[in-house]
Design an enzyme around this catalytic site. Structure first.
Site, short mmCIF file in Angstrom:
data_model
loop_
_atom_site.label_atom_id
_atom_site.label_comp_id
_atom_site.label_asym_id
_atom_site.label_seq_id
_atom_site.Cartn_x
_atom_site.Cartn_y
_atom_site.Cartn_z
CG PHE A 258 -2.01 -0.95 0.78
CD1 PHE A 258 -3.37 -0.35 0.17
CD2 PHE A 258 -2.24 -2.19 1.26
CE1 PHE A 258 -4.31 -1.21 0.21
CE2 PHE A 258 -3.23 -2.99 1.25
CZ PHE A 258 -4.42 -2.48 0.51
CG HIS A 259 3.90 2.74 2.97
ND1 HIS A 259 3.09 1.88 3.97
CD2 HIS A 259 4.34 3.72 3.53
CE1 HIS A 259 3.15 2.34 4.94
NE2 HIS A 259 4.00 3.49 4.94
#
Length: 530
Positions: A455-456
């Site tokens: 997700f980063h």
């Protein structure tokens, strides 16, 4: 021979004085019986007291009717007079004692050193002292130094702030992203319909799971495709990706929690029929699919679904206005630092992995200071101001959005305390489910870091329209740092070595390195397109 602080003669004199006070008080008790005040010195007050005695002795009706009241007043006055007399004598005794201490205690022959003591800044005593004064000094120096740097920067480079980095130069370029943001509300509605059908037992459990997988998958792929197909500003793409990730996490929590509540409902039905179920099942909420609960959850500052939340009694409108003002100010400060300091440094740098090594180190160190300011402003604006404003408007009670992560002695402690909504989601929907499936704790923690790394990377790579995996590598690099800092904490008890490593890796090395890597890769991509 031990030296006493108070000489023996002084103690004897003080004892005699106390005895005299007690004797005088006893003797004075009878004489103060009918006086209105123990401190009266005669004159008008004595004449009034004598007149009152004469009237009381005359046996008049008024005196007889008010006899009880007069005696009660006299008793109160007597006690007050005695207390004042004793207090005055005790004060005199303290004065005598102070004079005696001054004469005998502070003589040259009295020892000035009585026990072993350490300096306040010694290694064994430094963390037991209050450093509030030094903290104030750091604040003053920080303000003075940065004020000079701001003035020097403005005199040297002028006003460098531009809107092209933050907003699109064409007014209608980002409208597909805005429409995509509005259309994200479709996915929670679809999840609600699925849960409603599951409650009515119109569809089987495997179909419910399959539909939730489809909904969550489309909810994250659809915005990614929209961003990649539109040449939008970075801020617009990053905002849409952040909202997309939040919606995805909420949908997963809603589906997972509803699945667990259905399982608990089935277990309760088995208990009612006399069948045995595991003792670990505990039904805290009744399984009732409510649209209002889902709607509140989608806008509440939490990622973990539950049918009800702790609520505050009212909304503090004045407090909300003050926090909004702070949010505007700190957002402006963050934008000023980025445009006025970070952009010139980055533009005058080279790719950290392709240019001169020493020059790259110099650029990273120069970029680290404004990067720390921007990171702290971002944390304060989002995790403290914005989430608290949202919680206040929705009367959301649990506002532990972060803990004291700045005191973290290990990288593991930092990740547990710096983002509490994500941490609670990871523990509830990733870590403990893996443990229940028999996965070891270390592997479960590695899976949690893997999800976080994905997700980063999405939140940074998609708005930049390139996938270099720098953010993914940076997050996965936390795993060996967790092992190293845990080892240092166990080896050096009560040591802040891990805290220093955390600050150095995150603020001095890691984040500035990622900024330079993504910037130069983005510039190279734009150069190839041009």
């Amino acid at each position: 021979m031990a030296i006493s602080d108070v000489p023996e003669s002084t103690v004897t004199t003080a004892t005699a004085t106390v005895t005299t006070i007690q004797t005088d008080s006893d003797l004075r008790h009878s004489s103060l019986r009918h006086r209105p005040s123990a401190t009266s010195t005669g004159g008008l007050f004595d004449a009034e007291s004598a007149a009152q005695d004469a009237v009381r002795d005359s046996g008049s009706d008024d005196s007889l009717n008010g006899k009880n009241n007069e005696e009660a007043k006299d008793r109160k006055t007597d006690h007050a007079g005695i207390d004042n007399a004793v207090q005055n004598n005790v004060t005199d005794q303290e004065n005598v004692t102070d004079v005696t201490d001054f004469k005998f205690t502070y003589r040259p022959s009295v020892p000035a050193h009585r026990r072993n003591k350490e300096s306040p800044l010694s290694s064994g005593n430094i963390f037991r002292q209050s450093h509030a004064g030094l903290f104030n000094l750091c604040i003053v120096v920080l303000v003075a130094v940065n004020s000079r740097l701001i003035i020097e920067n403005l005199m040297k480079y002028g006003w460098l702030i531009r809107s092209g980095f933050w907003f699109s130069s064409k007014s209608f370029r980002d409208w597909p992203l805005f429409m995509c943001c509005l259309s994200l509300a479709i996915f929670p509605l679809a999840a609600f319909v699925v849960e409603k059908l599951a409650q009515k037992k119109s569809i089987s459990e495997p179909v419910v799971v399959l539909l939730h997988i489809v909904i969550t998958t489309v909810a994250i792929i659809y915005p990614v495709l929209v961003i990649l197909r539109c040449d939008s500003a970075f801020l617009s793409g990053a905002t849409l990706m952040l909202l997309t990730c939040i919606v995805w996490l909420k949908l997963v929590s809603y589906a997972h929690t509803s699945y667990d509540m259905r399982a608990l409902t089935v277990s309760n039905e088995k208990i009612a029929k006399g069948e045995t179920v595991p003792d670990t099942l505990d039904m805290e909420y009744p399984h009732n699919v409510s649209f209002n609960s889902l709607a509140y959850f989608m806008v509440a500052p939490t990622l973990c679904y539950q049918p009800s939340y702790p609520r505050t009694p009212s909304v503090r409108k004045g407090w909300v206005c003050r926090q909004l003002l702070k949010l505007i100010i700190f957002t402006g400060v963050m934008g000023f630092i980025i445009e006025q300091y970070m952009n010139p440094i980055v533009q005058n740098s080279q790719h950290p992995l392709k240019g001169n090594f020493l020059y790259a180190i110099e650029r990273i160190l120069k970029l680290s200071v404004p990067n720390v300011y921007v990171w702290l402003c971002m944390f304060y604006c989002f995790f403290h101001l914005w989430l608290n404003i949202l919680a206040e408007l929705l009367r959301f009670g649990d506002r532990e959005f972060y803990r004291d992560w700045w005191n973290a002695q290990t990288v593991e402690e930092y990740w547990r305390m710096w983002n509490m909504p994500v941490h609670k989601w990871m523990v509830r929907h990733v870590y403990f489910p893996c443990i229940r499936f028999g996965i070891p704790k270390g592997a479960a923690a590695l899976i949690a870091f893997l999800v976080s790394a994905v997700f980063h990377e999405l939140c940074i790579a998609v708005p930049c329209h390139m996938f270099k995996l720098w953010a993914f590598i940076g997050i996965m690099f936390q795993v060996p740092l967790v092992l190293i800092t845990n080892y240092l904490k166990n080896k050096y008890k009560n040591s802040m070595v891990g805290n220093m490593i955390f600050w150095f890796i995150f603020c001095i090395l890691g984040q500035p390195m990622c900024v330079l890597l993504y910037y130069h890769d983005l510039m190279n991509r734009k150069g190839e397109i041009d």
